[in-house]
Design an enzyme around this catalytic site. Structure first.
Site, PDB file in Angstrom:
ATOM      1  CG  ASN A   1      80.535 -33.447 -20.125  1.00 20.22           C
ATOM      2  OD1 ASN A   1      79.813 -32.824 -20.890  1.00 20.22           O
ATOM      3  ND2 ASN A   1      80.198 -34.634 -19.644  1.00 20.22           N
TER       4      ASN A   1
ATOM      5  CG  HIS B   1      75.701 -29.004 -19.346  1.00 11.89           C
ATOM      6  ND1 HIS B   1      74.407 -29.460 -19.469  1.00 11.89           N
ATOM      7  CD2 HIS B   1      76.326 -29.866 -18.517  1.00 11.89           C
ATOM      8  CE1 HIS B   1      74.255 -30.537 -18.708  1.00 11.89           C
ATOM      9  NE2 HIS B   1      75.392 -30.802 -18.129  1.00 11.89           N
TER      10      HIS B   1
ATOM     11  CG  HIS C   1      75.772 -38.850 -21.483  1.00 15.33           C
ATOM     12  ND1 HIS C   1      75.190 -38.814 -20.235  1.00 15.33           N
ATOM     13  CD2 HIS C   1      75.275 -39.954 -22.085  1.00 15.33           C
ATOM     14  CE1 HIS C   1      74.378 -39.851 -20.103  1.00 15.33           C
ATOM     15  NE2 HIS C   1      74.398 -40.555 -21.222  1.00 15.33           N
TER      16      HIS C   1
ATOM     17  NE  ARG D   1      70.476 -37.858 -20.363  1.00 13.30           N
ATOM     18  CZ  ARG D   1      70.681 -38.057 -19.060  1.00 13.30           C
ATOM     19  NH1 ARG D   1      71.744 -37.561 -18.479  1.00 13.30           N
ATOM     20  NH2 ARG D   1      69.828 -38.750 -18.341  1.00 13.30           N
TER      21      ARG D   1
ATOM     22  NE  ARG E   1      68.197 -34.988 -20.690  1.00 14.60           N
ATOM     23  CZ  ARG E   1      67.975 -35.375 -19.442  1.00 14.60           C
ATOM     24  NH1 ARG E   1      68.592 -34.766 -18.454  1.00 14.60           N
ATOM     25  NH2 ARG E   1      67.166 -36.361 -19.175  1.00 14.60           N
TER      26      ARG E   1
ATOM     27  CD  GLU F   1      79.648 -38.824 -19.350  1.00 23.46           C
ATOM     28  OE1 GLU F   1      78.419 -38.666 -19.237  1.00 23.46           O
ATOM     29  OE2 GLU F   1      80.468 -38.116 -18.770  1.00 23.46           O
TER      30      GLU F   1
ATOM     31  CB  THR G   1      74.559 -39.207 -14.559  1.00 24.70           C
ATOM     32  OG1 THR G   1      74.670 -38.877 -15.936  1.00 24.70           O
ATOM     33  CG2 THR G   1      74.703 -40.696 -14.380  1.00 24.70           C
TER      34      THR G   1
ATOM     35  CD  GLU H   1      83.770 -40.312 -14.755  1.00 26.43           C
ATOM     36  OE1 GLU H   1      84.005 -40.644 -15.942  1.00 26.43           O
ATOM     37  OE2 GLU H   1      83.123 -39.293 -14.449  1.00 26.43           O
TER      38      GLU H   1
ATOM     39  CG  HIS I   1      78.013 -36.104 -11.609  1.00 29.55           C
ATOM     40  ND1 HIS I   1      77.201 -35.242 -10.927  1.00 29.55           N
ATOM     41  CD2 HIS I   1      77.318 -36.469 -12.709  1.00 29.55           C
ATOM     42  CE1 HIS I   1      76.064 -35.115 -11.580  1.00 29.55           C
ATOM     43  NE2 HIS I   1      76.101 -35.825 -12.675  1.00 29.55           N
TER      44      HIS I   1
HETATM   45  N1  PXP Z   1      81.178 -37.995 -15.312  1.00 26.86           N
HETATM   46  C1  PXP Z   1      80.020 -38.574 -15.703  1.00 26.86           C
HETATM   47  C2  PXP Z   1      80.010 -40.050 -15.866  1.00 26.86           C
HETATM   48  C3  PXP Z   1      78.867 -37.824 -15.999  1.00 26.86           C
HETATM   49  O1  PXP Z   1      77.737 -38.427 -16.375  1.00 26.86           O
HETATM   50  C4  PXP Z   1      78.958 -36.417 -15.890  1.00 26.86           C
HETATM   51  C5  PXP Z   1      77.759 -35.585 -16.233  1.00 26.86           C
HETATM   52  O2  PXP Z   1      77.540 -35.643 -17.592  1.00 26.86           O
HETATM   53  C6  PXP Z   1      80.175 -35.844 -15.495  1.00 26.86           C
HETATM   54  C7  PXP Z   1      81.260 -36.656 -15.179  1.00 26.86           C
HETATM   55  C8  PXP Z   1      80.360 -34.368 -15.399  1.00 26.86           C
HETATM   56  O3  PXP Z   1      79.528 -33.823 -14.429  1.00 26.86           O
HETATM   57  P1  PXP Z   1      79.401 -32.252 -14.292  1.00 26.86           P
HETATM   58  O4  PXP Z   1      78.732 -31.758 -15.542  1.00 26.86           O
HETATM   59  O5  PXP Z   1      78.571 -32.076 -13.078  1.00 26.86           O
HETATM   60  O6  PXP Z   1      80.791 -31.695 -14.159  1.00 26.86           O
END
Ligand code: PXP
Length: 242
Positions: free
Chosen positions: A9, A12, A45, A47, A51, A72, A103, A153, A192
């Site tokens: 992902n 960030h 994602h 949003r 952000r 997402e 989330t 998921e 997550h």
């Molecule tokens: N899966 C989903 C559905 C999420 O919303 C997120 C956060 O964006 C993640 C996985 C990844 O989470 P993390 O950034 O804590 O690894």
């Protein structure tokens, strides 16, 4: 036992860029480095409050990612429309609350069944494999199974933030939910809050096909660089499964 795929992902990386509204660091460049290091897919994602990743990032990611782009998406009409036009190969339907830092929980599939009955076929029609982000709860899984999305998921946040016996109990919930999901025809992804230390136990759950990991890898890459970070996460997953 099969090895779960690692979907990285990139949200960030964009969070950091947006802190200064600069053109760097570029989440697309990061995604390509993650792919070079062996990531099996790239997740982001978009949003409603923009952000982290921006609309243009989705377009650029779509043009650049060669593994698989997983988007997402919330049930907001604007976001669903953008997802339909994104060209992503996979969609994960998530809850979204403007005030949350990230989330916070899985989607309440039971409460959202009417909107999901519209969204799931629309996203499938747009060409993506659809998953629904949910807590490891049998009633939620049963509701998800009736919607025709091939994947769920499982939200690993409660496991990731717990310690001691509570963590063990949360891990057992994830394992039970995975077995239940598969018994009713659902395929299982997870994510997550996963990091280098807690990923192994989730990777080792029989039937988990894909792990979505973001924050911990971006944070580690500040010190180690993207490719070393992605290779290390792949090593931890493999070590737990073999
Ligand atoms: N899966 C989903 C559905 C999420 O919303 C997120 C956060 O964006 C993640 C996985 C990844 O989470 P993390 O950034 O804590 O690894």
């Amino acid at each position: 036992m099969s090895l779960p795929r690692l979907h990285v992902n990139v949200d960030h990386v964009a969070t950091l860029r947006q802190a200064r509204r600069e053109a760097f660091p570029d989440p697309v460049e990061w995604a390509l480095a993650a792919e070079r290091a062996g990531a099996h897919g790239i997740t982001c994602h978009l949003r409603k409050d923009r952000r982290h990743v921006q609309d243009a990032d989705i377009h650029r990611l779509r043009g650049a990612v060669t593994t698989l782009l997983n988007l997402e998406v919330s049930l907001d009409p604007e976001m669903l429309g953008l997802a339909e036009r994104s060209g992503a190969e996979a969609f994960c339907v998530v809850p979204e609350n403007r005030l949350e830092i990230t989330t916070e929980g899985g989607l309440d599939v039971i409460r959202e069944t009417p909107r999901l009955k519209d969204a799931v076929p629309r996203l499938a029609e747009a060409g993506g494999a659809v998953s629904i982000f949910i807590d490891p709860d049998p009633a939620q899984l049963d509701a998800a199974a009736s919607l025709g999305a091939p994947f769920v998921e499982l939200h690993t946040g409660a496991y990731a933030s717990a310690s001691g016996p509570v963590r063990e109990a949360e891990l057992a919930r994830l394992a039970d939910a995975t077995a239940h999901a598969r018994s009713i025809g659902l395929r299982v992804n997870a994510g997550h809050g996963l990091d280098f230390e807690n990923v192994g136990s989730v990777a080792a759950i029989e039937g988990v096909e894909e792990l979505n990991i973001g924050f911990a890898m971006v944070a580690r890459a500040v010190f180690d660089g993207v490719e070393t970070t992605v290779k290390e996460m792949l090593r931890r997953i493999e070590e737990a499964v073999r």
